[in-house]
Design an enzyme around this catalytic site. Structure first.
Site, short mmCIF file in Angstrom:
data_model
loop_
_atom_site.label_atom_id
_atom_site.label_comp_id
_atom_site.label_asym_id
_atom_site.label_seq_id
_atom_site.Cartn_x
_atom_site.Cartn_y
_atom_site.Cartn_z
N THR A 138 58.83 82.87 -12.26
CA THR A 138 58.74 81.49 -12.74
C THR A 138 59.82 80.75 -11.97
OG1 THR A 138 60.29 81.83 -14.55
CG2 THR A 138 57.97 82.16 -15.08
N HIS A 139 59.58 79.50 -11.68
CA HIS A 139 60.52 78.71 -10.86
C HIS A 139 60.82 79.41 -9.53
CE1 HIS A 139 61.43 76.50 -14.64
NE2 HIS A 139 61.31 77.73 -15.16
N SER A 187 51.35 84.07 18.04
CA SER A 187 52.01 82.88 18.55
C SER A 187 51.85 82.86 20.06
CB SER A 187 53.49 82.91 18.17
OG SER A 187 54.23 82.11 19.05
N LYS A 216 54.87 87.72 16.65
CA LYS A 216 54.38 87.02 15.46
C LYS A 216 52.97 87.44 15.04
CE LYS A 216 55.96 83.96 13.44
NZ LYS A 216 56.02 82.54 13.82
N GLU A 249 46.94 79.73 5.52
CA GLU A 249 47.55 78.41 5.74
C GLU A 249 46.50 77.32 5.90
OE1 GLU A 249 51.26 78.64 8.48
OE2 GLU A 249 49.96 80.29 9.04
N GLN A 288 26.33 54.06 1.07
CA GLN A 288 25.98 54.92 2.21
C GLN A 288 27.19 55.74 2.67
OE1 GLN A 288 23.15 53.61 5.23
NE2 GLN A 288 24.83 53.65 6.70
N1 ARG Z 1 21.01 55.08 4.13
C1 ARG Z 1 21.12 54.42 2.86
C2 ARG Z 1 22.19 55.11 2.01
O1 ARG Z 1 22.51 56.18 2.32
C3 ARG Z 1 19.83 54.47 2.15
C4 ARG Z 1 19.62 53.36 1.17
C5 ARG Z 1 19.55 52.07 1.87
N2 ARG Z 1 19.12 51.03 0.99
C6 ARG Z 1 19.09 49.76 1.38
N3 ARG Z 1 18.69 48.91 0.52
N4 ARG Z 1 19.51 49.39 2.57
O2 ARG Z 1 22.67 54.58 1.05
#
Ligand code: ARG
Length: 459
Positions: free
Chosen positions: A154-155, A276, A282, A289, A321
């Protein structure tokens, strides 16, 4: 001219097309887009919105388009924006006006909501399976050395003696919660949005339940405006994956420490380390990581999505989108970690001698001495104080806790008996922690057996 170009007299400027496009990353939705469209046209025909022959032709052509995309024989063009437009225009190119019937009673807004849900349903299933395999690798590693003793921290300070297996099983618990969270997310995501249209539903007599059944969703969405605006399921998934990432990162930190020269508790297989370019001696734990580093991406993906959605008014806004790259990145990152990590755990050689040596410091048993006093009726706070004074006495006299005579011990702990001199065995200390959830040999053995059973039934 774009499919939506009826009211426009100019094409978008070249850079606008670059800003608008999502095909470079949403093309991976093609199979799910096709699956959704096939279910949609089957329903349109059943409801007599389009002719049966048209539905059959569209469904067959959708399969063809899918095969072409899979085979790499499909031309993508950023002018066509996204995967939905690409597939629809390919249909129209082949079937003419009959192909153009596919988008009846549908908008890209509900279409994209459907596609991501279908895509993520599969992705979540794969990730949960990967997490189960990860748990299995940890359980197997633990079961191979069920009695190896190490100091618990702990710690970042030596605290009490624990079993190495108990330490690994702590991560099995964390991963179990991750899998459970993802299962919950999948349940809430498994709702069918198609039929919500752009935002308000459709005037056409569609049968949403039929599409829901065909696509094996649990139910249909209940509010069209919510359905096209909602990305909760993605926020939830990315949050679950960020927590998973934090768990992997913590395990990675343990592994990095354990494989350092100072600890020397484990050695990782060569296939999971790198050298390395400068220092010939190394052997760096890069996989651990990098997995710790990948957690930053998972947290970043979640943060981006939350910020993306926070100020959006109802309903669909084009900003949405921008959800995809984060969603895909988080899924890919989690899957990549899951491909590598279980094998790295399997490659881990345990240096039981080094762990035992580190656990042999009698100070790790100081709590055991205090608890022995409690058994004799001493209130715990007083017992703690007496043992603390005993530790101080030992430090001042340059002795380990197990190097005093009984008389010396009795200076600070008057109740001590000869039995107290024997409280400094790490093995006994572990064995005595024989309560549910404790690190006792019997408890850990039964947890190992339980996990083996549970995972066997799941994988
Ligand atoms: N490529 C658009 C998206 O991923 C699809 C929907 C687009 N709709 C629109 N009304 N332009 O959101």
């Amino acid at each position: 001219m774009a499919l939506w170009g009826g009211r426009f007299s100019e094409d978008p400027q070249a850079d606008v097309a670059r800003l608008s496009e999502s095909i470079s990353y949403d093309k991976r939705l093609y199979l799910h887009d096709i699956m959704g469209s096939k279910a949609h046209v089957a329903m349109l025909a059943k409801q007599k919105i389009i002719p049966e022959a048209t539905a059959l032709a569209i469904r067959a052509e959708l399969d063809e388009i899918g095969k072409r995309i899979t085979a790499g024989n499909f031309k993508f063009d950023i002018a066509m924006e996204d995967i939905h437009m690409h597939i629809e225009s390919a249909l129209i190119a082949r079937l003419g006006p009959e192909g153009a019937r596919v988008h009846s009673a549908r908008s890209r807004n509900d279409q994209v909501a459907l596609d991501i849900r279908l895509y993520l349903r599969d992705a979540i299933d794969r990730i949960i399976h990967g997490i189960r395999l990860f748990q299995k690798a940890l359980v197997e590693r633990a079961a191979a050395d069920p009695r190896v003793i190490m100091p618990g921290f702990t710690h970042m300070q030596h605290a009490q003696v624990v079993l190495f297996a108990h330490h690994l099983l702590a991560y099995v618990e964390m991963l179990d919660r991750d899998a459970e969270r993802l299962t919950g997310c999948r349940k809430r995501l498994n709702v069918m949005p198609l039929g919500s249209g752009a935002l308000a539903g459709s005037t056409l007599p569609i049968d949403r339940q039929a599409v829901c059944d065909e696509l094996k969703f649990q139910r249909i969405t209940r509010n069209s405006m919510d359905a096209v605006a909602d990305r909760d399921f993605a926020m939830e998934l990315l949050s679950d994956l960020a927590i998973f990432g934090v768990h992997v990162s913590r395990l990675s930190e343990d592994i990095v420490l354990w494989s350092s020269q100072e600890f020397g508790f484990i050695e990782l297989g060569d296939a999971f380390c790198t050298g390395s370019s400068l220092m010939p001696q190394k052997k760096n734990p890069d996989v651990a990581e990098l997995s710790r580093g990948k957690c930053a991406r998972l947290c970043g993906d979640l943060t981006s999505l939350l910020v993306l959605c926070k100020g959006l008014p109802l309903t669909y806004n084009r900003d949405l989108q921008e959800d995809k790259e984060q969603i895909f990145d988080a899924v890919d990152t989690a899957e990549l970690i899951l491909k590598v990590y279980p094998a790295m755990i399997g490659s881990m050689a345990v240096r039981a001698d080094r762990m035992r040596e580190a656990a042999s410091d009698p100070a790790l048993m100081a709590t055991d001495v205090a608890e022995e006093l409690v058994k004799l009726g001493v209130p715990f706070r007083d017992a703690h104080h007496r043992v603390g004074a005993f530790v101080k006495y030992c430090r001042e006299h340059g002795k380990q806790l197990n190097e005093t005579t009984l008389e010396e011990m009795q200076i600070t702990i008057p109740e001590a008996t000869a039995a107290f001199l024997k409280l400094f065995s790490p093995e006994e200390s572990v064995a005595k922690r024989d309560i549910p959830g404790g690190t006792g040999y019997a408890q850990v053995a039964s947890e190992l057996a339980r996990w083996q059973e549970v995972l066997k039934a799941m994988i």
